[in-house]
Design a protein around this motif. Structure first.
Motif, PDB file in Angstrom:
ATOM      1  N   VAL B 110       0.807  -1.225   0.000  1.00  0.00           N
ATOM      2  CA  VAL B 110       0.000   0.000   0.000  1.00  0.00           C
ATOM      3  C   VAL B 110       0.841   1.277   0.000  1.00  0.00           C
ATOM      4  CG1 VAL B 110      -2.060  -1.002   1.013  1.00  0.00           C
ATOM      5  CG2 VAL B 110      -0.296  -0.110   2.487  1.00  0.00           C
ATOM      6  N   PHE B 111       2.078   1.207   0.435  1.00  0.00           N
ATOM      7  CA  PHE B 111       2.930   2.396   0.417  1.00  0.00           C
ATOM      8  C   PHE B 111       4.200   2.073  -0.379  1.00  0.00           C
ATOM      9  CE2 PHE B 111       0.078   4.089   3.366  1.00  0.00           C
ATOM     10  CZ  PHE B 111       0.028   3.381   4.549  1.00  0.00           C
ATOM     11  N   LEU B 182       5.389  -1.280   8.520  1.00  0.00           N
ATOM     12  CA  LEU B 182       4.160  -0.514   8.279  1.00  0.00           C
ATOM     13  C   LEU B 182       3.488  -1.001   7.005  1.00  0.00           C
ATOM     14  CD1 LEU B 182       5.159   3.161   9.108  1.00  0.00           C
ATOM     15  CD2 LEU B 182       3.250   1.886  10.052  1.00  0.00           C
ATOM     16  N   VAL B 185       2.047  -4.786   7.428  1.00  0.00           N
ATOM     17  CA  VAL B 185       0.857  -4.844   8.281  1.00  0.00           C
ATOM     18  C   VAL B 185      -0.329  -4.167   7.600  1.00  0.00           C
ATOM     19  CG1 VAL B 185      -0.111  -4.047  10.457  1.00  0.00           C
ATOM     20  CG2 VAL B 185       2.171  -5.010  10.407  1.00  0.00           C
ATOM     21  N   THR B 186      -0.104  -2.958   7.082  1.00  0.00           N
ATOM     22  CA  THR B 186      -1.213  -2.225   6.484  1.00  0.00           C
ATOM     23  C   THR B 186      -1.711  -2.926   5.226  1.00  0.00           C
ATOM     24  OG1 THR B 186      -0.144  -0.217   7.291  1.00  0.00           O
ATOM     25  CG2 THR B 186      -1.970   0.067   5.779  1.00  0.00           C
ATOM     26  N   GLN B 190      -5.475  -3.983   4.674  1.00  0.00           N
ATOM     27  CA  GLN B 190      -6.250  -3.110   3.782  1.00  0.00           C
ATOM     28  C   GLN B 190      -6.377  -3.580   2.352  1.00  0.00           C
ATOM     29  OE1 GLN B 190      -7.185  -1.796   6.594  1.00  0.00           O
ATOM     30  NE2 GLN B 190      -7.739  -0.084   5.289  1.00  0.00           N
TER      31      GLN B 190
END
Lengths: 197, 572, 289
Positions: B110-111, B182, B185-186, B190
């Motif tokens: 996601v990032f 981060l 996990v995200t 998500q």
């Protein structure tokens, strides 16, 4: 579905809920919450170390007291007030309906954040001038370490704020506001720890 | 306001040049390979260091270039590199990055920008670590545990600059892994595709996901300890530095607590070993399941066990400190919590074996490594019970028994899983198949070799032979046979090291000359094997994200046309 | 088939290795047989698990190997079996933990009648101190250390005058008498370890740690440092001599007391030592100059 229901699902059986896209909070919000947990752990560990170090010396029965509390200058309260004002501004930005207003208020909030940082630097200078050096005793050391780490997080927040101001995205304004409130929360805990001991 | 999964279909980063495709890449698959190559490279350095250590231990006096200072430096750097820079980086940064998006049906993390940044920070941390070899005084020789006051006082190698590069490197590593964690996990929370509930994720994801959460909560302790030690070293503070002498002169510090460092270090250190173990547990579950054509037995219990082990691992740290001089009454608590954690771990062992039971076992190379994992992990896990049981730990602490135990559970078992995993996913990642004969040869030498290395080590530990000793000298209770044992261990170790060449040759040669692989050669049901292209292309899934209808373990389902049903197959 | 055979052979080989290897505990020379018993209980339970689990594994690999016509059995879960296995495992764990904690309870309870001896560690040697006839060790700290007062006794503390100092010799202990070994470090972390005694404890600068034991066999034993303390860690050795109470008393009578050291000290050295003892402990304004 509750968390327990989700973790006890018998996933080899056909599912009862058919494949709707679940409504999830944004990735940014989740990422921020996770990061907040990480930072909380870091500050909590430092606080635990602080308490242990403070009590340790008395328990070890040394003659002179190694731990000397630092006095609270007015700057401590002024800076806290500035940070609170900054948080209020971020909250206003977060709640703003119109994009331009949100970005505009964010700018004000960022400036206030910069003022806080400047104030912290001044407070450091004040302590140095009064002779409270880093290595003199552990109370000083913890003070500088805690405020430095908090300050670094503020700098990070200002960088994010700068990016928000450049992009002008309302969603990012909201995330910044939440992060800022978190930093205020941490600051209150740090200030309380320093003042009460 | 919530965003939906449709968000994941928004435009991905699209690299245009060779540089943004393969160097400054935000693609999780490229980043995974970058992490893996860097981790394995520095791991080979650590392997050479251990060879040097074994030369000294096996043949003391034969290598005058290895002095006590050097020996301690090898020991310390070998340990830190292996635990942190190899195992953690490879399992989370390497396997985590590659597998998570593919196994949950996402296009990427996601990032992606932060993900890319995390790799370059990791590389920077490795560079700073390596600089430690070249600073005046050389790298630290304080053990991977870096205990103060010795680590920053005269008498220990690297106490001036080596320790500094180590601490700075660790701080950078923590920053890198916070960014990575981060992401992992995200992304799991998500970016799961339609139909991919948490309990339809393969155990590989559960293992890596739980380990990532643990890392996020445990690494701050290492970070804080490193910063405080840097302050003690350069700024004259006394977080950890007590009233003491150094080489006959009183130091200006006073009042600090060496035990404070130990608590902080092990609050990180114990979860850290489970951060290494849990991804291995998850991955091996999938290896066994696929190659035995049977669903992992007791999937729900396996998930809960992973989560419980992760949580409990934060409550056992002081079992590394039973004889540290801490309050002795803590021993009761930590021995109990440590032995309790053995229960969910044992359940996992039973379930791995129960998956094989009544299965249809194909003894391919990945399965062989999985079986070797079970055998060596049982051994290593059981030896841990001796050390966890506080009073039994007292004579064994700081002996070779400890070294044997942690090598079995960290250096042998997870590494066997890593080998199995690389063999298993190689055809998907590279689109080619490796040579089976070489793979089997590599397996047998490695498996039998590592057991030959570490089994005797337990016994010389029980005898009382201490660890981190440059030489044993003439000691009354140590018979001559111990020196023979050390020589045997060293020879076995050197044979195993050399045999790894078979693995590297196989992997690289097959990349160019290996036969083109079937997109799903093992008949696996999980999502990563159902990509439209092999190797998966940028964006992973083509124009449409997959929809998942079942869990990833539908093997040998009665009435099904084949002995596996992919997750994407709708229910009729 | 190779892997199943290998597993079975490794199990048998490991058991054989255990029974035939020359390396096991040193003969115990202290009262800590309960630690040995706890280890034995742990060993039996773990050995049973190791053998049973791995032989089951080997059998499974043969019985359920892939062959024409063979299919796996589909069974997502068997909660009953898992519960039973959990219960039995918990029983096994409790069975190991109980003797271990029982021994630990004794380890943390120093008997009232235990004599006191101090071991002082520094990079890279041991020194020892006995309390003398008054039975009390005098105050000591790193700040009192001078070249003539190597163990750092407070020269103004009357309890320290009769303390017997062994600066370079061996530690002597009378057999059959419980002793609390008090540990002090002058510089970094160390650990006092004698394999035959089973007991050990770290030395932590800035703290006084301890452990207790009762030597049960006469003889001479090696003291090893068991906490990495720098380049000379492997050479930080000492010796402990356990002898009959009579021999011990004779030996003790020959040791030097602190008051003798004070008496033999040249005036200049004495002055330096007394100045150090009188100085304020930590001048707070030190770094503000």
């Amino acid at each position: 579905m509750s968390l327990i229901a989700r973790l006890t699902e018998r996933s080899w059986e056909p599912a009862s809920d058919q494949h709707a896209w679940p409504d999830r909070p944004s990735a940014g919000a989740v990422g921020l919450s996770v990061y907040a947990a990480v930072a909380m752990v870091m500050f909590a560990l430092l606080a635990a170390a602080y308490v242990m170090r403070m009590g340790l010396h008395r328990a070890m029965g040394h003659a002179g007291d190694d731990w000397v509390s630092m006095p609270d200058p007015p700057l401590l309260w002024i800076n806290t007030a500035v940070l609170v004002a900054s948080s209020i501004a971020w909250e206003m930005a977060r709640q703003a309906a119109k994009r331009e207003k949100a970005v505009g208020v964010s700018a004000i909030a960022s400036v206030l954040g910069l003022c806080f940082l400047t104030g912290q630097w001044l407070m450091w200078q004040h302590y140095q001038a009064s002779g409270f050096y880093l290595s003199s005793n552990p109370a000083n050391a913890f003070f500088y370490l805690l405020t430095a780490l908090h300050g670094l997080h503020i700098v990070g927040g200002l960088v994010a704020a700068g990016w928000v101001l450049a992009l002008g995205s309302q969603r990012h304004v909201r995330l910044c506001a939440l992060y800022w409130h978190f930093l205020l929360f941490i600051w209150i805990l740090i200030a309380a720890l320093l003042v009460l001991t | 306001m919530a965003t939906t999964l449709a968000d994941d279909l928004r435009p991905l980063h699209h690299p245009r040049s060779w540089v943004t495709k393969y160097v400054w890449s935000q693609d999780h698959k490229v980043i995974a390979i970058q992490y893996s190559v860097t981790a394995i490279s520095i791991g080979l350095v650590a392997l050479v260091l251990s060879a040097l250590m074994r030369l000294q231990l096996g043949f003391p006096g034969l290598f005058p270039a290895i002095q006590p200072d050097n020996y301690l430096q090898y020991v310390s750097m070998h340990g830190m590199i292996m635990v942190v820079y190899l195992l953690t980086a490879l399992l989370l940064g390497g396997f985590g990055n590659y597998l998570i998006p593919l196994m949950i049906g996402a296009r990427d993390m996601v990032f992606p920008f932060v993900n890319m940044l995390s790799y370059w920070l990791y590389l920077l941390s490795v560079i700073v670590l390596v600089i430690g070899f070249f600073v005046p005084g050389g790298p630290t020789g304080a053990g991977w545990t870096l205990y103060p006051p010795q680590s920053i006082t005269e008498g220990t190698p690297g106490h001036q600059w080596g320790i500094a590069t180590m601490l700075v490197s660790l701080a950078i590593f923590v920053a890198a892994f916070t960014m990575g964690g981060l992401n992992y996990v995200t992304t799991v929370l998500q970016a799961r595709t339609r139909g991919m509930t948490l309990m339809r994720m393969p155990l590989s994801v559960w293992g890596i996901f739980t380990a990532s959460i643990m890392g996020l909560l445990a690494f701050p302790a290492l970070f804080v300890a490193a910063i405080m030690m840097l302050f003690d070293h350069f700024a004259g503070t006394s977080f950890f530095m007590p009233t003491m002498q150094s080489m006959g002169r009183i130091t200006p510090t006073e009042g600090g607590s060496p035990l404070l460092f130990q608590h902080l270090f092990w609050f990180f250190g114990h979860p850290e070993v489970y951060i290494v173990a849990l991804p291995a547990f998850g991955i091996v579950s999938d290896l066994i399941s696929v190659h035995a054509r049977r669903n992992i037995f007791g999937y729900r219990m396996m998930v809960w066990a992973i989560v419980i082990i992760g949580a409990l691992s934060f409550l056992v740290w002081a079992h590394h400190m039973y004889v540290s001089g801490m309050n002795p009454y803590f021993g009761f608590f930590f021995a109990t919590s440590t032995l309790i954690i053995a229960i969910p771990t044992a359940i996992k062992v039973y379930n791995w074996m129960l998956t094989l039971w009544r299965g249809n076992i194909h003894l391919r190379v990945p399965m062989l490594f999985a079986i070797a994992f079970i055998f060596t992990f049982i051994h290593g896990g059981l030896s841990g019970l001796f050390l966890g049981n506080v009073s039994v730990d007292v004579p064994l602490s700081d002996t070779f028994f400890v070294v044997a135990h942690f090598h079995m559970v960290m250096g042998v078992s997870p590494v066997l899983v890593i080998f199995g995993a690389i063999y298993h996913w190689y055809p998907k990642i590279f689109g080619r198949m490796w040579n089976e004969t070489l793979g089997k040869l590599h397996f047998w030498i490695t498996f039998l070799g590592v057991y030959a290395i570490f089994l005797p080590m337990h016994y010389i530990g029980i005898l009382g032979v201490p660890r981190r000793y440059y030489a044993l000298g003439e000691t009354a209770f140590i018979p001559h046979s111990v020196h023979l044992a050390n020589a045997w261990i060293s020879i076995a170790a050197l044979i195993v090291f050399v045999a790894q060449g078979l693995f590297f040759f196989n992997m690289v040669w097959s990349l160019f000359k290996g036969p083109k692989a079937d997109p799903n050669p093992w008949g696996a049901a999980s999502l990563e094997w159902q990509t439209p292209q092999t190797p998966p292309e940028h964006g992973n899934w083509g124009p449409h994200l997959p929809t998942v209808y079942r869990w990833p373990y539908d093997y040998s389902v009665p009435g099904a046309p084949r002995d596996f049903i992919p997750q994407t197959e709708p229910r009729s | 088939m190779p892997i199943a055979v290998a597993i079975a052979m490794l199990v048998l080989g490991s058991v054989a290795f255990h029974l035939l290897s020359p390396w096991w505990r040193t003969p115990i020379a202290s009262n800590w047989g309960s630690i040995d018993s706890a280890l034995d209980v742990t060993l039996w339970i773990c050995a049973a698990a190791f053998i049973l689990l791995n032989l089951f594994l080997a059998w499974v690999l043969v019985r359920y190997r892939n062959r024409p016509g063979h299919m796996a059995h589909y069974e997502p879960e068997n909660a009953g079996l898992e519960k039973r296995l959990t219960v039995w495992t918990a029983i096994g764990i409790a069975g190991m933990l109980a003797p271990g904690l029982a021994a630990w309870a004794k380890y943390v309870s120093v008997p009232e009648e235990a004599a006191i001896v101090e071991a002082v560690g520094q990079q890279w040697q041991w020194a020892f101190r006995y309390p003398g006839p008054d039975g009390v060790l005098g105050a000591a700290a790193v700040k009192y250390v001078t070249p003539d007062n190597v163990l750092g006794l407070d020269p103004l503390d009357p309890y320290g005058r009769d303390d017997l100092l062994v600066e370079t010799g061996d530690l002597h202990l009378p057999a059959g008498r419980p002793v609390k070994i008090v540990l002090r470090s002058k510089d970094v972390l160390h650990d006092f370890y004698v394999p035959e005694f089973r007991a050990k404890m770290d030395l932590v600068p800035g703290l006084v740690t301890y452990f207790w034991m009762t030597p049960t066999k006469t003889g001479t034993f090696d003291i090893l440092c068991a906490e990495l303390c720098g380049t000379g860690h492997y050479e930080m050795r000492g010796k402990v001599v356990v002898e009959t109470p009579k021999a011990f008393a004779t030996w003790q009578a020959q040791q030097t007391s602190f008051s003798q050291i004070l008496a033999d000290m040249p005036q200049a050295a004495l002055s330096i030592m007394l100045i150090k003892a009188n100085a304020c402990s930590t001048p707070l304004g030190r770094s503000q100059s």
